[in-house]
Design an enzyme around this catalytic site. Structure first.
Site, PDB file in Angstrom:
ATOM      1  N   GLY A 132       0.791  -1.222   0.000  1.00  0.00           N
ATOM      2  CA  GLY A 132       0.000   0.000   0.000  1.00  0.00           C
ATOM      3  C   GLY A 132       0.824   1.274   0.000  1.00  0.00           C
ATOM      4  O   GLY A 132       1.878   1.361  -0.644  1.00  0.00           O
ATOM      5  N   SER A 133       0.355   2.237   0.809  1.00  0.00           N
ATOM      6  CA  SER A 133       0.880   3.598   0.735  1.00  0.00           C
ATOM      7  C   SER A 133       2.360   3.726   1.071  1.00  0.00           C
ATOM      8  O   SER A 133       2.961   4.757   0.785  1.00  0.00           O
ATOM      9  CB  SER A 133       0.082   4.496   1.679  1.00  0.00           C
ATOM     10  OG  SER A 133      -1.291   4.363   1.383  1.00  0.00           O
ATOM     11  N   THR A 134       2.954   2.686   1.697  1.00  0.00           N
ATOM     12  CA  THR A 134       4.384   2.790   1.980  1.00  0.00           C
ATOM     13  C   THR A 134       5.175   2.883   0.680  1.00  0.00           C
ATOM     14  O   THR A 134       6.349   3.235   0.684  1.00  0.00           O
ATOM     15  CB  THR A 134       4.880   1.564   2.773  1.00  0.00           C
ATOM     16  OG1 THR A 134       4.425   0.389   2.102  1.00  0.00           O
ATOM     17  CG2 THR A 134       4.356   1.575   4.192  1.00  0.00           C
ATOM     18  N   PHE A 135       4.510   2.570  -0.472  1.00  0.00           N
ATOM     19  CA  PHE A 135       5.154   2.680  -1.780  1.00  0.00           C
ATOM     20  C   PHE A 135       5.234   4.111  -2.294  1.00  0.00           C
ATOM     21  O   PHE A 135       6.025   4.412  -3.182  1.00  0.00           O
ATOM     22  CB  PHE A 135       4.368   1.841  -2.813  1.00  0.00           C
ATOM     23  CG  PHE A 135       5.036   0.545  -3.147  1.00  0.00           C
ATOM     24  CD1 PHE A 135       5.290  -0.395  -2.178  1.00  0.00           C
ATOM     25  CD2 PHE A 135       5.418   0.267  -4.458  1.00  0.00           C
ATOM     26  CE1 PHE A 135       5.905  -1.594  -2.486  1.00  0.00           C
ATOM     27  CE2 PHE A 135       6.037  -0.920  -4.782  1.00  0.00           C
ATOM     28  CZ  PHE A 135       6.288  -1.859  -3.795  1.00  0.00           C
ATOM     29  N   LYS A 136       4.359   4.986  -1.758  1.00  0.00           N
ATOM     30  CA  LYS A 136       4.240   6.337  -2.336  1.00  0.00           C
ATOM     31  C   LYS A 136       5.561   7.097  -2.357  1.00  0.00           C
ATOM     32  O   LYS A 136       5.863   7.772  -3.353  1.00  0.00           O
ATOM     33  CB  LYS A 136       3.148   7.119  -1.603  1.00  0.00           C
ATOM     34  CG  LYS A 136       1.749   6.623  -1.994  1.00  0.00           C
ATOM     35  CD  LYS A 136       0.663   7.272  -1.167  1.00  0.00           C
ATOM     36  CE  LYS A 136      -0.686   6.652  -1.537  1.00  0.00           C
ATOM     37  NZ  LYS A 136      -1.690   6.892  -0.495  1.00  0.00           N
TER      38      LYS A 136
END
Lengths: 563, 397
Positions: free
Chosen positions: A277-281
């Site tokens: 999820g958002s840890t990729f942003k």
């Protein structure tokens, strides 16, 4: 010493007799040489036995200096696995003197795991040798010995002992009944630990037992608190790729691996692949900055409404309903904004970056339990690029994430993760540049902002300048995303003014509680784990808490619009 | 005028001027050799103490139950009996000793004839004759006396070249060997045969005769292997241990016991493997020593045996009496050979023989026989310390 020369003086004997005598003396000395030779042979054989008697059953005691299997120690020398001498109990059915029926009943009383009838059939079998019990306790050995049956044999055999029980169980691994490595380091370095030439030297891991203990304790507490089915965490040195702690829950006791469930034996950090999820942003933003797509942290994107992509709409949990800056996208974890940045970057450049970070391949580490990542593959079109941009449609291991964050914050150089302590004998393996130093530097303030002003506030630990990113991904259950079950992740880095360590923590299917006001997102359950872990391990790792030092938030704060 | 001081007052006890029998003995005896054998006996007592619990456990059972140190105390009693016998024999004048040996050889050969008739069977072999409280193997006592008799027979050649001493001695050996093989006792037969060959060698028979003898020996062993069941199984077990069709459990557990203690051993009483050994107090006592006192102790013991053999053989280099030379060399090589074979069996470089380690193994009556043999050795190596100086000592400085 006496000279063995046949030279006589002052003796006058008849010639014949003197000749015979001198022959006798010759033969006497020859005889002595034969005796000396055989004695030397026996002594040589004894020495040979003392050094080389390397049979499985005598190896450990035959040569007291050489362990039957090499030890595993942590980076400070704390033993994680060692070998001790245990007992085995066996029977030679053909050599039994007593009544087998009577003996079977007595054996059943002492070792109830088999019935008397089963023992009886064993004792009456045609086999010459059968194990009754392995790794037996000394009391049991004494009790069986007291039966007085000469057909029962006792033997010492090496047993693998993990003195710290569950600590770093998935790193250290365990051995099977025959003493061969079955998982973890035990499996990966089986040859080195069993080869007499190399097993004298223990294998020194990069793990720090104290750090490992802190991480495990906090993860376990959070797992129980939020009734999660599992948890995982890893702490890594950003400059060397050394793993200081790696934990996968539920716990496993490697002394009795058979008693652990399949789930407990599973290493979520290296074998489990998750949509993180958002840890990729932050990766997407950094790629865009490196590629020149994002030129400033103040660059604006339209976040006024849901973004139509393919057959569905990308939405935000905290909708802006206005244009927002890159800093704001990161702070509030906007899917809409990140998807647009990813779309601008394009599939090819995204793939190239991901490839360089190792996200498209099995994770690089010494262990053999390494999961295959899941990617859009041939369907890597614009929609896939957008979803991958915010961490969906791609599944990697938590260790991939940690290695990626290390590269993002150490100045842009990716190193393979390692479980072996680096130092004089083991230099840090050469890395490869993924991001520019400038990009790496700019990410510091951006992720510090998430903790000071954004979704990761609960991850902060006073004085340790933590930065990081939350991530909540819905689990795919029966082929479709459901809101009910999530994997929450926090990827943190500290201290943000001069990054040294990455801390990744993950909870599998945490439930909401009254304390979290019904939320089960990462900011509520896994962010506090980071705060507690860093507060505990910071002092161990020599990170000085400071209230005066911090990342330069002045680089991002101007782009945040207070509402 | 004053009377001269009495002779007695001048003579210190066991001093060089002491002319009593004991005084003379003390100066003539090879004290280093005596000390070495005392050391061996002491080591043996400790080793038997270590092996005794294992042996007691092995032979207890049914109505019979031995105390753990049963064999130790019996050994102690036998040493108390046997040691004075050794000293006594060592005091005998050489001619008396020789005469007694000739008589003894006759008596024990007679006993050997009796064994098949009145002997007791132990472990499938009939070797023992019971005498009330104990039993004895006539062959053990015959061994030293046979050697001395052989030496005397062979030394007769010095007086009369025409005497057929070699065929005579071969006949004597043949009779004894035949009796031994009937028991059966393969190991003892080999020792007797070896002693005879050694005596022949030293008496100066030509080399080609010895080579022929060697060839005959090989043929004899092959024949024994083919037609003598005891030899067949022993040799098979040694040569084809890996084939798995022979029970190597005994020799394997001996080797495991030997190495179980490492270099320094598990310490007295610390051994556990010894309890799995057959004959821990006799044939495999060397392995028990290895486990409890370490391989270094084993090497030390091998060195002591070597020292005894070397010391006596070097000493013989200035012996000119053929009988003494042959008898002493025969006695010491028989002693050393038995030790070497036992140790070689224990470290698995020779097939299992059923031979004891002299003075170290538990022996009962055989301790007495060994003491007689070693007493003879001490008697024959007794020498006036001022009569000869060895010309073989390296002169220096």
């Amino acid at each position: 010493m006496t000279a063995i020369a046949i030279e006589r003086q002052g003796v006058s004997l008849p010639g014949q007799r003197q000749q015979t005598l001198s022959l006798t003396y010759h033969r006497l000395m020859l005889m002595m040489l034969v005796f000396a030779g055989v004695t030397t042979l026996i002594v040589a054989r004894i020495l040979y036995l003392s050094v080389f008697s390397d049979r499985a059953d005598t190896g450990a005691v035959g040569n007291p200096l050489l362990p039957a299997r090499g030890d595993i120690i942590d980076r400070n020398g704390v033993p994680l696995a060692r070998t001790i001498d245990a007992w085995s109990i066996a029977v030679h059915p053909k050599k039994l003197l007593g009544d087998p029926a009577e003996l079977a009943v007595k054996l059943n009383e002492l070792m109830p795991e088999k019935s008397a009838a089963e023992y009886l059939s064993l004792l009456k079998s045609d086999k010459t040798f059968v194990y009754l019990s392995r790794r037996a306790m000394p009391e049991l050995v004494a009790a069986v010995n007291a039966l007085g049956e000469p057909g029962i044999a006792f033997d010492r055999e090496p047993e693998r002992l993990y003195p710290n029980l569950e600590l770093a169980a998935h790193v250290v691994g365990y051995t099977d009944l025959d003493g061969k490595g079955a998982a973890g380091i035990e499996r990966a370095f089986d040859k080195q630990m069993s080869d007499p030439a190399t097993r004298g030297e223990p294998i020194q891991l990069s793990i720090d037992a104290r750090v490992q203990q802190a991480l495990e304790a906090e993860l376990l507490a959070a797992m129980h608190k939020f009734s999660a089915i599992g948890a995982a965490g890893v702490i890594m040195d950003v400059k060397t790729g050394e793993v200081l702690a790696m934990s996968s829950l539920p716990e496993l006791n490697p002394n009795v691996p058979g008693k652990g469930s399949m789930d407990a034996r599973f290493n979520r950090i290296t074998l489990g692949v998750y949509e993180l999820g958002s840890t990729f942003k932050p990766f997407t933003v950094a790629m865009a900055m490196d590629a020149g797509v994002v030129k400033s942290l103040g660059q604006m994107y339209n976040c006024s409404s849901g973004l139509r992509a393919g057959g569905f709409t990308i939405t935000d949990t905290h909708p802006f309903n206005r244009a927002c800056s890159v800093s704001e996208i990161m702070q509030e974890s906007s899917n809409i904004g990140t998807a647009q940045i990813a779309a601008q970057l394009g599939a090819e450049r995204q793939k190239e970056f991901l490839k360089k970070m190792g996200f498209l391949d099995r994770v690089e580490i010494e262990l053999m339990e390494r999961g295959r990542t899941l990617t859009p593959g041939n369907d890597w079109g614009e929609v896939a690029t957008m979803t991958v941009g915010y961490g969906h449609g791609i599944a990697v291991t938590p260790l991939h994430l940690a290695s990626g964050y290390a590269a993002l914050f150490n100045g842009g150089i990716w190193h393979p993760a390692t479980l072996l302590k680096t130092g004089k004998n083991r230099p840090v393996p050469a890395g490869r540049r993924v991001f520019s130093e400038d990009t790496s530097y700019k990410m510091r303030a951006l992720l510090r902002l998430v903790v000071t002003h954004g979704t990761g506030k609960k991850a902060d630990a006073p004085g340790y300048r933590i930065g990081g990113k939350t991530g909540t991904a819905e689990k795919i259950v029966g082929g479709r995303y459901t809101g009910a079950s999530v994997v929450t992740t926090f990827a943190g880095v500290f201290p943000m003014d001069e990054p040294r360590y990455v801390v990744v923590a993950m909870l599998d299917d945490p439930k909401s509680t009254a304390e979290t006001y019904g939320f089960h997102t990462a900011g509520w359950n896994v962010a506090p784990v980071i705060s507690k872990v860093v507060s505990r391990v910071g002092p161990m790792l020599g990170v000085q808490p400071s209230t005066s030092r911090d990342a330069n938030l002045a680089e991002v704060l101007p782009f945040i619009r207070g509402d | 005028m004053d009377a001269p001081p009495s002779r007695k007052a001048q003579t210190a006890r066991l001093g060089r001027s002491d002319r009593s029998a004991l005084g003379k003995w003390f100066w003539e005896i090879d004290r280093v050799l005596l000390m070495l054998v005392v050391v061996l006996i002491s080591i043996g007592l400790i080793a038997v103490a270590a092996a005794s619990p294992a042996a007691s456990q092995r032979y207890s059972g049914g109505a019979v139950s031995f105390a753990p140190l049963h064999y130790f105390y019996r050994q102690l009693v036998w040493i108390i009996v046997a040691f004075p016998v050794m000293i006594g024999v060592s005091m005998l004048p050489k001619t008396v000793a020789r005469r007694l040996c000739l008589i003894g050889a006759g008596i024990f050969t007679f006993f050997l004839f009796l064994v098949p008739i009145i002997g007791q069977e132990v472990n499938g072999a009939r070797r023992w004759i019971g005498v009330g409280f104990t039993q004895f193997q006539p062959s053990e006592f015959l061994k030293p006396m046979f050697i001395v008799s052989m030496a005397w027979l062979l030394s007769l050649r010095d007086q009369d070249k025409s005497l057929p001493v070699v065929p005579l001695s071969a006949l004597m050996l043949g009779i004894v060997a035949l009796l031994l093989m009937r028991q059966p006792n393969f190991g003892e037969t080999i020792i007797f045969g070896a002693a005879w060959v050694i005596l022949l060698t030293l008496s100066g028979v030509p080399m080609r005769f010895l080579i022929g003898l060697g060839a005959a020996g090989i043929i004899a062993i092959v024949l024994a292997y083919l037609f003598y069941p005891v030899a067949t199984t022993r040799i098979d077990a040694f040569l084809f241990a890996d084939a798995g069709n022979h029970d190597t459990y005994q020799t394997d557990s001996a080797l495991r016991t030997l190495t179980a203690g490492g270099l320094f051993g598990t310490g007295p009483g610390g051994g556990t493997r010894k309890f799995h050994l057959p004959e821990p107090h006799t044939d495999y006592i060397f392995s028990v020593i290895g486990e409890e006192f370490g391989l270094i102790a084993c090497i030390a013991i091998a060195a002591i045996y070597m020292t005894i053999v070397a010391r006596v053989l070097i000493k013989l280099l200035h012996e000119e009496d053929t009988f003494l030379l042959l008898a002493t060399a025969g006695l010491v090589t028989q002693f050393g050979l038995q030790a070497l074979i036992n140790m070689a069996v224990n470290v698995q470089i020779a097939p299992s023989k059923g031979m004891t380690l002299p003075f170290i193994s538990y022996g009962g009556s055989s301790m007495l026989a060994l003491s007689i043999g070693f007493g003879l050795l001490l008697a024959f190596t007794r020498r006036n310390p001022y009569l000869h100086r060895s010309p073989y000592v390296v002169r220096g400085k």
